[in-house]
Design a protein around this motif. Structure first.
Motif, short mmCIF file in Angstrom:
data_model
loop_
_atom_site.label_atom_id
_atom_site.label_comp_id
_atom_site.label_asym_id
_atom_site.label_seq_id
_atom_site.Cartn_x
_atom_site.Cartn_y
_atom_site.Cartn_z
N THR A 47 -13.02 -136.01 -26.19
CA THR A 47 -12.18 -135.05 -25.48
C THR A 47 -11.46 -135.76 -24.34
OG1 THR A 47 -13.79 -133.29 -25.91
CG2 THR A 47 -12.16 -132.85 -24.22
N VAL A 48 -10.20 -135.42 -24.15
CA VAL A 48 -9.43 -135.92 -23.01
C VAL A 48 -9.00 -134.70 -22.19
CG1 VAL A 48 -7.38 -137.19 -22.26
CG2 VAL A 48 -8.57 -137.87 -24.36
N ARG A 49 -9.39 -134.68 -20.93
CA ARG A 49 -9.05 -133.56 -20.06
C ARG A 49 -7.56 -133.63 -19.70
NH1 ARG A 49 -12.59 -133.91 -15.39
NH2 ARG A 49 -10.96 -135.23 -14.55
N PRO A 50 -6.80 -132.56 -19.91
CA PRO A 50 -5.37 -132.56 -19.57
C PRO A 50 -5.15 -132.91 -18.10
CG PRO A 50 -5.93 -130.61 -20.83
CD PRO A 50 -7.24 -131.28 -20.47
N GLY A 51 -4.16 -133.75 -17.83
CA GLY A 51 -3.83 -134.14 -16.47
C GLY A 51 -4.71 -135.23 -15.89
N SER A 52 -5.72 -135.67 -16.62
CA SER A 52 -6.65 -136.68 -16.13
C SER A 52 -6.02 -138.07 -16.18
CB SER A 52 -7.92 -136.66 -16.99
OG SER A 52 -7.62 -137.12 -18.30
N PRO A 53 -6.64 -139.07 -15.53
CA PRO A 53 -6.13 -140.43 -15.64
C PRO A 53 -6.02 -140.90 -17.09
CG PRO A 53 -7.70 -140.31 -13.84
CD PRO A 53 -7.75 -138.98 -14.56
N ALA A 54 -6.99 -140.55 -17.92
CA ALA A 54 -6.95 -140.95 -19.33
C ALA A 54 -5.77 -140.30 -20.05
CB ALA A 54 -8.25 -140.59 -20.03
#
Length: 109
Positions: A47-54
């Protein structure tokens, strides 16, 4: 606090992220050992959190992180250890594999 969450327990992951010490960098990903999911060493991104550095660096679900800040990543635990040693506000390189192709990016923490 050094915990690795496997199985993508979203509620537990959100609890741990909320308890992160002030100034501690987070990548904004839920990861597992890639050996289990992608038959290669690294940290498998579930999972990639929206707005995160990733997310800002272009990572997507299914990518495998193999290097962060010039250090090889062989497991989800190693990714956590490397991340814990980084400083918030910095910028680091990241190398990940997507569909068999190595990609490079920069993470702004």
């Amino acid at each position: 606090d050094g915990q690795v969450v496997l199985g993508f327990n979203r509620r537990r992951l959100e609890e741990l992220l909320a308890k992160a010490p002030p100034g501690a960098p987070t990548l904004g990903v839920a990861v597992a050992d890639a050996q289990r999911w992608a038959q290669m060493a690294g940290a498998y991104v579930g999972t990639v959190r929206p707005g995160s550095p990733a997310a800002r660096a272009g990572l997507r679900n299914g990518d495998v992180i193999v290097e962060l800040a010039g250090r090889a990543v062989h497991s989800a635990g190693e990714l956590e250890q490397i991340t814990a040693g980084l400083r918030a506000g910095g910028q680091v390189s990241i190398i990940y594999v997507r569909h068999g192709r190595r990609l490079e990016g920069e993470l702004s923490l």
